[in-house]
Design a protein around this motif. Structure first.
Motif, PDB file in Angstrom:
ATOM      1  N   ALA A  29       0.825  -1.209   0.000  1.00  0.00           N
ATOM      2  CA  ALA A  29       0.000   0.000   0.000  1.00  0.00           C
ATOM      3  C   ALA A  29       0.858   1.258   0.000  1.00  0.00           C
ATOM      4  N   ASP A  32       2.528   1.721  -3.460  1.00  0.00           N
ATOM      5  CA  ASP A  32       1.474   2.028  -4.424  1.00  0.00           C
ATOM      6  C   ASP A  32       1.126   3.515  -4.332  1.00  0.00           C
ATOM      7  N   ASP A  80       1.951  -8.417  -3.421  1.00  0.00           N
ATOM      8  CA  ASP A  80       1.667  -7.152  -4.097  1.00  0.00           C
ATOM      9  C   ASP A  80       2.059  -7.280  -5.562  1.00  0.00           C
ATOM     10  N   THR A 259      -9.046 -12.378   0.749  1.00  0.00           N
ATOM     11  CA  THR A 259      -9.577 -11.187   1.430  1.00  0.00           C
ATOM     12  C   THR A 259     -11.102 -11.220   1.451  1.00  0.00           C
ATOM     13  N   ARG A 344     -10.004   3.319  -0.229  1.00  0.00           N
ATOM     14  CA  ARG A 344      -8.582   3.065  -0.386  1.00  0.00           C
ATOM     15  C   ARG A 344      -7.943   2.467   0.857  1.00  0.00           C
ATOM     16  N   TYR A 346      -8.905  -0.166   2.175  1.00  0.00           N
ATOM     17  CA  TYR A 346      -8.980  -1.608   1.949  1.00  0.00           C
ATOM     18  C   TYR A 346      -8.173  -1.940   0.685  1.00  0.00           C
ATOM     19  N   PRO A 347      -7.634  -3.157   0.591  1.00  0.00           N
ATOM     20  CA  PRO A 347      -6.772  -3.483  -0.558  1.00  0.00           C
ATOM     21  C   PRO A 347      -7.524  -3.806  -1.840  1.00  0.00           C
ATOM     22  N   ARG A 350      -7.013  -1.574  -4.872  1.00  0.00           N
ATOM     23  CA  ARG A 350      -5.671  -1.765  -5.446  1.00  0.00           C
ATOM     24  C   ARG A 350      -5.627  -3.032  -6.291  1.00  0.00           C
ATOM     25  N   TYR A 351      -6.203  -4.111  -5.768  1.00  0.00           N
ATOM     26  CA  TYR A 351      -6.269  -5.339  -6.565  1.00  0.00           C
ATOM     27  C   TYR A 351      -7.006  -5.091  -7.883  1.00  0.00           C
TER      28      TYR A 351
END
Length: 378
Positions: A29, A32, A80, A259, A344, A346-347, A350-351
Protein backbone atom coordinates in the motif's frame (compact mmCIF):
# COMPACT_ATOMS: atom_id res chain seq x y z
CA UNK A 1 -0.40 -38.60 -13.97
CA UNK A 2 0.51 -36.71 -10.79
CA UNK A 3 -1.03 -33.37 -9.77
CA UNK A 4 1.17 -33.03 -6.67
CA UNK A 5 4.14 -30.68 -6.53
CA UNK A 6 7.38 -32.39 -5.59
CA UNK A 7 8.54 -32.10 -1.99
CA UNK A 8 11.27 -29.72 -3.15
CA UNK A 9 8.69 -27.50 -4.83
CA UNK A 10 6.51 -27.51 -1.71
CA UNK A 11 9.43 -26.41 0.45
CA UNK A 12 10.38 -23.77 -2.09
CA UNK A 13 6.80 -22.44 -2.21
CA UNK A 14 6.69 -22.11 1.58
CA UNK A 15 10.00 -20.27 1.56
CA UNK A 16 8.83 -17.95 -1.24
CA UNK A 17 5.57 -17.27 0.63
CA UNK A 18 7.49 -16.36 3.79
CA UNK A 19 9.72 -13.97 1.84
CA UNK A 20 6.75 -12.38 0.08
CA UNK A 21 4.69 -11.86 3.22
CA UNK A 22 7.64 -10.52 5.23
CA UNK A 23 9.42 -8.36 2.66
CA UNK A 24 6.69 -7.33 0.17
CA UNK A 25 3.19 -7.42 1.68
CA UNK A 26 3.89 -4.73 4.33
CA UNK A 27 5.14 -2.37 1.60
CA UNK A 28 2.37 -2.81 -0.97
CA UNK A 29 0.00 0.00 0.00
CA UNK A 30 2.81 2.41 0.88
CA UNK A 31 4.68 2.10 -2.41
CA UNK A 32 1.47 2.03 -4.42
CA UNK A 33 0.73 5.43 -2.88
CA UNK A 34 4.29 6.70 -3.46
CA UNK A 35 4.39 5.27 -7.01
CA UNK A 36 7.94 4.17 -6.34
CA UNK A 37 9.71 0.82 -6.41
CA UNK A 38 11.47 -0.40 -3.23
CA UNK A 39 14.78 -1.51 -4.70
CA UNK A 40 15.72 -3.09 -1.39
CA UNK A 41 13.28 -5.88 -2.26
CA UNK A 42 15.35 -6.80 -5.32
CA UNK A 43 18.53 -6.73 -3.25
CA UNK A 44 16.95 -9.00 -0.62
CA UNK A 45 15.57 -11.36 -3.27
CA UNK A 46 19.04 -11.64 -4.77
CA UNK A 47 20.61 -12.40 -1.40
CA UNK A 48 18.11 -15.23 -0.88
CA UNK A 49 18.60 -16.71 -4.35
CA UNK A 50 15.19 -15.77 -5.74
CA UNK A 51 16.57 -14.01 -8.84
CA UNK A 52 18.36 -17.01 -10.31
CA UNK A 53 15.47 -19.46 -10.55
CA UNK A 54 15.65 -19.79 -14.37
CA UNK A 55 19.45 -20.02 -14.52
CA UNK A 56 22.12 -22.67 -13.81
CA UNK A 57 24.33 -22.74 -10.74
CA UNK A 58 27.46 -21.66 -12.63
CA UNK A 59 25.99 -18.13 -12.78
CA UNK A 60 24.61 -18.17 -9.25
CA UNK A 61 21.22 -19.56 -10.22
CA UNK A 62 19.17 -22.42 -8.81
CA UNK A 63 17.32 -23.69 -11.89
CA UNK A 64 16.31 -23.83 -14.60
CA UNK A 65 12.85 -24.64 -13.27
CA UNK A 66 9.69 -23.06 -14.72
CA UNK A 67 7.44 -24.58 -12.08
CA UNK A 68 9.53 -23.07 -9.28
CA UNK A 69 9.53 -19.72 -11.05
CA UNK A 70 5.73 -19.84 -11.34
CA UNK A 71 5.43 -20.66 -7.62
CA UNK A 72 7.67 -17.71 -6.77
CA UNK A 73 5.79 -15.32 -9.05
CA UNK A 74 2.44 -16.47 -7.68
CA UNK A 75 3.54 -15.76 -4.10
CA UNK A 76 5.11 -12.34 -4.74
CA UNK A 77 2.11 -11.26 -6.84
CA UNK A 78 -0.19 -12.37 -4.05
CA UNK A 79 1.77 -10.10 -1.67
CA UNK A 80 1.67 -7.15 -4.10
CA UNK A 81 1.35 -7.25 -7.88
CA UNK A 82 3.25 -4.00 -8.43
CA UNK A 83 6.32 -4.94 -6.42
CA UNK A 84 6.04 -8.51 -7.68
CA UNK A 85 6.19 -7.27 -11.29
CA UNK A 86 9.68 -5.88 -10.75
CA UNK A 87 10.87 -9.30 -9.60
CA UNK A 88 9.16 -10.95 -12.58
CA UNK A 89 11.05 -8.70 -15.01
CA UNK A 90 14.34 -9.37 -13.22
CA UNK A 91 13.77 -13.13 -13.52
CA UNK A 92 12.64 -13.04 -17.17
CA UNK A 93 13.05 -10.41 -19.91
CA UNK A 94 15.50 -8.32 -17.87
CA UNK A 95 18.02 -11.16 -17.80
CA UNK A 96 17.03 -14.02 -20.14
CA UNK A 97 18.35 -12.41 -23.38
CA UNK A 98 21.76 -12.02 -21.70
CA UNK A 99 21.74 -15.67 -20.67
CA UNK A 100 20.38 -16.97 -23.98
CA UNK A 101 22.30 -14.78 -26.44
CA UNK A 102 25.06 -12.92 -24.61
CA UNK A 103 28.77 -13.73 -24.69
CA UNK A 104 30.40 -15.30 -21.65
CA UNK A 105 31.92 -11.93 -20.82
CA UNK A 106 28.49 -10.28 -20.88
CA UNK A 107 27.08 -12.99 -18.65
CA UNK A 108 29.80 -12.41 -16.09
CA UNK A 109 29.49 -8.62 -16.25
CA UNK A 110 25.69 -8.34 -16.26
CA UNK A 111 23.86 -11.62 -15.60
CA UNK A 112 25.81 -12.66 -12.49
CA UNK A 113 25.35 -9.28 -10.72
CA UNK A 114 21.67 -9.25 -11.75
CA UNK A 115 21.12 -12.68 -10.18
CA UNK A 116 22.74 -11.34 -6.99
CA UNK A 117 20.40 -8.33 -7.02
CA UNK A 118 23.30 -5.92 -7.52
CA UNK A 119 22.22 -4.93 -11.05
CA UNK A 120 18.69 -4.39 -12.33
CA UNK A 121 17.84 -5.12 -15.96
CA UNK A 122 15.03 -3.92 -18.20
CA UNK A 123 13.75 -4.66 -21.69
CA UNK A 124 12.96 -2.01 -24.31
CA UNK A 125 10.62 -3.18 -27.07
CA UNK A 126 7.35 -1.21 -27.29
CA UNK A 127 7.46 2.12 -29.14
CA UNK A 128 5.04 5.05 -29.52
CA UNK A 129 3.84 3.65 -32.86
CA UNK A 130 4.56 -0.05 -32.28
CA UNK A 131 2.83 -2.36 -29.81
CA UNK A 132 1.55 -5.81 -30.73
CA UNK A 133 3.14 -5.64 -34.21
CA UNK A 134 6.64 -6.24 -32.87
CA UNK A 135 8.23 -6.76 -36.29
CA UNK A 136 7.45 -3.14 -37.24
CA UNK A 137 9.74 -1.43 -34.73
CA UNK A 138 11.08 1.89 -36.01
CA UNK A 139 14.06 2.56 -33.74
CA UNK A 140 17.25 2.49 -35.78
CA UNK A 141 20.74 1.22 -35.01
CA UNK A 142 23.29 2.45 -37.53
CA UNK A 143 26.71 0.85 -37.80
CA UNK A 144 29.57 3.27 -37.17
CA UNK A 145 33.06 1.79 -36.91
CA UNK A 146 33.26 -0.45 -33.85
CA UNK A 147 29.88 0.73 -32.57
CA UNK A 148 26.21 1.14 -33.41
CA UNK A 149 24.42 4.48 -33.04
CA UNK A 150 20.88 4.16 -31.64
CA UNK A 151 18.11 6.68 -32.31
CA UNK A 152 14.46 6.40 -31.33
CA UNK A 153 12.06 6.01 -28.41
CA UNK A 154 10.80 3.15 -26.27
CA UNK A 155 7.68 3.10 -24.11
CA UNK A 156 6.38 1.13 -21.11
CA UNK A 157 9.82 -0.06 -20.01
CA UNK A 158 9.36 -2.06 -16.81
CA UNK A 159 12.11 -1.47 -14.21
CA UNK A 160 13.19 1.37 -16.49
CA UNK A 161 14.13 4.09 -14.01
CA UNK A 162 16.13 1.89 -11.67
CA UNK A 163 17.72 -0.28 -14.38
CA UNK A 164 21.50 -0.44 -14.64
CA UNK A 165 21.32 -1.87 -18.14
CA UNK A 166 18.70 -2.20 -20.86
CA UNK A 167 18.12 -4.84 -23.50
CA UNK A 168 17.04 -2.89 -26.57
CA UNK A 169 15.45 -4.08 -29.81
CA UNK A 170 16.42 -1.89 -32.76
CA UNK A 171 16.29 -2.07 -36.53
CA UNK A 172 19.67 -2.62 -38.18
CA UNK A 173 18.31 -2.88 -41.71
CA UNK A 174 15.49 -0.88 -43.27
CA UNK A 175 12.87 -2.49 -45.47
CA UNK A 176 12.92 -5.81 -43.66
CA UNK A 177 10.48 -6.62 -40.87
CA UNK A 178 11.35 -9.87 -39.15
CA UNK A 179 14.86 -10.07 -40.56
CA UNK A 180 16.03 -6.53 -39.79
CA UNK A 181 15.81 -6.46 -35.97
CA UNK A 182 18.78 -6.84 -33.62
CA UNK A 183 19.10 -6.91 -29.81
CA UNK A 184 21.62 -4.77 -27.94
CA UNK A 185 22.67 -4.45 -24.32
CA UNK A 186 22.91 -0.78 -23.38
CA UNK A 187 24.36 0.70 -20.18
CA UNK A 188 21.67 3.07 -18.90
CA UNK A 189 24.31 5.70 -18.07
CA UNK A 190 25.33 5.87 -21.74
CA UNK A 191 25.44 9.40 -23.24
CA UNK A 192 22.40 10.02 -25.45
CA UNK A 193 20.00 7.93 -23.34
CA UNK A 194 17.40 9.73 -21.22
CA UNK A 195 14.56 8.30 -19.13
CA UNK A 196 11.38 9.54 -17.50
CA UNK A 197 8.78 7.80 -15.38
CA UNK A 198 5.18 7.19 -16.44
CA UNK A 199 1.99 7.45 -14.37
CA UNK A 200 -0.24 4.37 -14.36
CA UNK A 201 -3.69 3.13 -13.36
CA UNK A 202 -2.41 0.09 -11.47
CA UNK A 203 0.76 -1.74 -10.38
CA UNK A 204 1.85 1.73 -9.29
CA UNK A 205 4.82 0.49 -7.30
CA UNK A 206 6.21 -0.96 -10.51
CA UNK A 207 8.77 1.31 -12.13
CA UNK A 208 7.71 1.94 -15.76
CA UNK A 209 9.50 4.47 -17.95
CA UNK A 210 9.90 6.01 -21.37
CA UNK A 211 13.36 5.88 -22.96
CA UNK A 212 14.71 8.31 -25.56
CA UNK A 213 17.85 7.49 -27.55
CA UNK A 214 19.63 10.32 -29.36
CA UNK A 215 22.89 9.27 -31.03
CA UNK A 216 23.45 6.75 -28.25
CA UNK A 217 26.63 4.82 -29.01
CA UNK A 218 26.74 1.09 -28.19
CA UNK A 219 29.88 -1.06 -28.68
CA UNK A 220 29.56 -3.91 -31.17
CA UNK A 221 30.48 -6.41 -28.47
CA UNK A 222 27.17 -5.53 -26.77
CA UNK A 223 25.18 -7.07 -29.59
CA UNK A 224 23.05 -9.95 -28.27
CA UNK A 225 22.75 -12.97 -30.54
CA UNK A 226 22.94 -12.71 -34.30
CA UNK A 227 22.70 -9.54 -36.34
CA UNK A 228 19.20 -9.23 -37.82
CA UNK A 229 17.81 -12.16 -35.82
CA UNK A 230 16.42 -10.22 -32.88
CA UNK A 231 12.78 -10.94 -33.70
CA UNK A 232 13.39 -14.68 -33.65
CA UNK A 233 15.42 -14.40 -30.45
CA UNK A 234 12.48 -12.62 -28.83
CA UNK A 235 9.92 -15.15 -30.00
CA UNK A 236 11.97 -17.96 -28.46
CA UNK A 237 11.45 -16.48 -24.99
CA UNK A 238 7.79 -15.36 -25.00
CA UNK A 239 6.48 -18.87 -24.35
CA UNK A 240 7.86 -18.96 -20.82
CA UNK A 241 7.09 -15.29 -20.10
CA UNK A 242 3.40 -15.77 -20.89
CA UNK A 243 3.21 -18.69 -18.49
CA UNK A 244 4.77 -16.48 -15.82
CA UNK A 245 2.15 -13.75 -16.34
CA UNK A 246 -0.48 -16.45 -15.88
CA UNK A 247 1.10 -17.32 -12.53
CA UNK A 248 1.10 -13.65 -11.50
CA UNK A 249 -2.61 -13.46 -12.33
CA UNK A 250 -3.30 -16.53 -10.20
CA UNK A 251 -1.40 -15.01 -7.28
CA UNK A 252 -3.30 -11.72 -7.44
CA UNK A 253 -6.62 -13.58 -7.76
CA UNK A 254 -5.80 -15.63 -4.66
CA UNK A 255 -5.08 -12.43 -2.70
CA UNK A 256 -8.48 -11.01 -3.66
CA UNK A 257 -10.23 -14.32 -2.97
CA UNK A 258 -8.65 -14.76 0.48
CA UNK A 259 -9.58 -11.19 1.43
CA UNK A 260 -13.17 -11.67 0.26
CA UNK A 261 -13.53 -15.04 2.01
CA UNK A 262 -12.30 -13.60 5.29
CA UNK A 263 -14.68 -10.64 4.95
CA UNK A 264 -17.63 -12.90 4.11
CA UNK A 265 -17.04 -14.80 7.35
CA UNK A 266 -16.60 -11.71 9.52
CA UNK A 267 -19.06 -9.17 8.10
CA UNK A 268 -22.54 -9.51 9.61
CA UNK A 269 -25.80 -8.24 8.13
CA UNK A 270 -29.37 -9.23 8.93
CA UNK A 271 -28.16 -11.08 11.99
CA UNK A 272 -25.61 -13.41 10.37
CA UNK A 273 -22.31 -13.45 8.45
CA UNK A 274 -22.87 -12.43 4.84
CA UNK A 275 -21.16 -15.66 3.79
CA UNK A 276 -24.30 -17.48 4.92
CA UNK A 277 -26.29 -15.87 2.10
CA UNK A 278 -26.56 -17.91 -1.06
CA UNK A 279 -25.73 -14.93 -3.30
CA UNK A 280 -22.33 -14.53 -1.63
CA UNK A 281 -21.77 -18.29 -1.54
CA UNK A 282 -22.33 -18.56 -5.29
CA UNK A 283 -19.83 -15.76 -5.98
CA UNK A 284 -17.22 -17.36 -3.73
CA UNK A 285 -17.78 -20.78 -5.31
CA UNK A 286 -17.35 -19.34 -8.82
CA UNK A 287 -14.19 -17.50 -7.78
CA UNK A 288 -12.66 -20.62 -6.21
CA UNK A 289 -13.45 -22.69 -9.31
CA UNK A 290 -12.00 -20.13 -11.73
CA UNK A 291 -8.76 -19.81 -9.75
CA UNK A 292 -8.35 -23.58 -9.64
CA UNK A 293 -8.93 -23.93 -13.39
CA UNK A 294 -6.47 -21.14 -14.22
CA UNK A 295 -3.86 -22.64 -11.90
CA UNK A 296 -4.13 -26.00 -13.63
CA UNK A 297 -3.55 -24.41 -17.04
CA UNK A 298 -0.57 -22.42 -15.79
CA UNK A 299 1.20 -25.34 -14.13
CA UNK A 300 0.51 -27.72 -17.02
CA UNK A 301 2.18 -25.24 -19.37
CA UNK A 302 5.07 -24.82 -16.91
CA UNK A 303 5.44 -28.59 -16.67
CA UNK A 304 5.53 -28.89 -20.47
CA UNK A 305 8.11 -26.11 -20.73
CA UNK A 306 10.36 -27.84 -18.19
CA UNK A 307 10.12 -31.04 -20.24
CA UNK A 308 11.33 -29.16 -23.31
CA UNK A 309 8.02 -29.61 -25.10
CA UNK A 310 6.54 -27.08 -27.49
CA UNK A 311 3.75 -25.34 -25.60
CA UNK A 312 3.00 -22.17 -27.54
CA UNK A 313 -0.74 -22.91 -27.49
CA UNK A 314 -0.78 -23.95 -23.85
CA UNK A 315 1.26 -20.88 -22.79
CA UNK A 316 -1.15 -18.55 -24.57
CA UNK A 317 -4.13 -20.39 -23.09
CA UNK A 318 -2.65 -20.10 -19.60
CA UNK A 319 -1.94 -16.40 -19.98
CA UNK A 320 -5.29 -15.60 -21.60
CA UNK A 321 -7.42 -17.58 -19.18
CA UNK A 322 -5.62 -16.44 -16.02
CA UNK A 323 -5.48 -12.76 -16.98
CA UNK A 324 -9.19 -12.61 -17.75
CA UNK A 325 -10.00 -14.73 -14.69
CA UNK A 326 -8.25 -12.37 -12.26
CA UNK A 327 -10.30 -9.43 -13.51
CA UNK A 328 -13.53 -11.35 -12.89
CA UNK A 329 -12.36 -12.46 -9.46
CA UNK A 330 -11.29 -9.03 -8.21
CA UNK A 331 -14.57 -7.55 -9.49
CA UNK A 332 -16.56 -10.02 -7.41
CA UNK A 333 -14.25 -9.66 -4.40
CA UNK A 334 -14.77 -5.90 -4.42
CA UNK A 335 -18.52 -6.35 -4.83
CA UNK A 336 -18.64 -8.61 -1.77
CA UNK A 337 -17.03 -5.81 0.23
CA UNK A 338 -19.66 -3.33 -0.89
CA UNK A 339 -18.77 0.29 -0.16
CA UNK A 340 -15.74 -0.71 1.89
CA UNK A 341 -14.23 -2.35 -1.20
CA UNK A 342 -14.30 1.00 -2.95
CA UNK A 343 -12.35 2.73 -0.19
CA UNK A 344 -8.58 3.06 -0.39
CA UNK A 345 -8.06 1.88 3.18
CA UNK A 346 -8.98 -1.61 1.95
CA UNK A 347 -6.77 -3.48 -0.56
CA UNK A 348 -9.61 -4.37 -2.95
CA UNK A 349 -9.42 -1.18 -5.00
CA UNK A 350 -5.67 -1.77 -5.45
CA UNK A 351 -6.27 -5.34 -6.57
CA UNK A 352 -8.92 -4.05 -8.96
CA UNK A 353 -6.48 -1.55 -10.53
CA UNK A 354 -3.59 -4.00 -10.60
CA UNK A 355 -5.54 -6.74 -12.37
CA UNK A 356 -6.31 -4.76 -15.50
CA UNK A 357 -2.76 -4.82 -16.88
CA UNK A 358 -2.69 -8.62 -16.92
CA UNK A 359 -4.82 -8.68 -20.08
CA UNK A 360 -2.52 -6.18 -21.81
CA UNK A 361 1.18 -6.78 -21.26
CA UNK A 362 3.16 -9.72 -22.67
CA UNK A 363 0.59 -10.00 -25.45
CA UNK A 364 -3.00 -8.76 -25.21
CA UNK A 365 -5.93 -11.12 -24.84
CA UNK A 366 -6.71 -10.55 -28.51
CA UNK A 367 -3.17 -11.52 -29.56
CA UNK A 368 -3.37 -14.67 -27.41
CA UNK A 369 -6.56 -15.68 -29.22
CA UNK A 370 -4.85 -15.13 -32.57
CA UNK A 371 -1.95 -17.37 -31.47
CA UNK A 372 -4.25 -20.10 -30.16
CA UNK A 373 -6.27 -20.08 -33.38
CA UNK A 374 -3.09 -20.27 -35.45
CA UNK A 375 -1.86 -23.22 -33.38
CA UNK A 376 -5.18 -24.93 -34.11
CA UNK A 377 -4.37 -24.67 -37.80
CA UNK A 378 -6.83 -21.90 -38.62
Amino acid sequence: MDFEFSEEHKIFQRTAAQFAQKEIAPLGAEYDEKEEYPRQVIIKAGELGFLGIPYPEQYGGTGPDTIALCLFVEEVSKADAGIGSGLVVQNTVGTSPVFNFGSEDMKQRYLVPAIKGEFVGCFCLTEPNVGSDVSSIEMMAKEDGDSYILNGSKLFVSNGLMADYAIVAARTEKGKKHEGMTLFLVDTQSPGLTRKGLKKLGIRAQDIAEFSFEDCRVPKENLLGELGKGFYHLMSTVQKTRIIVGAASVGLAKAAFDTALRYAKERRQFGQPIGKFQGIQFMMADMAMEIELASLLVYKAAWMNDRGEKCIKEASMAKLNASEMVNRVVYKALQIHGGYGYMREYPLERYFRDARIMEIFEGTSEIQRVIIARELGL
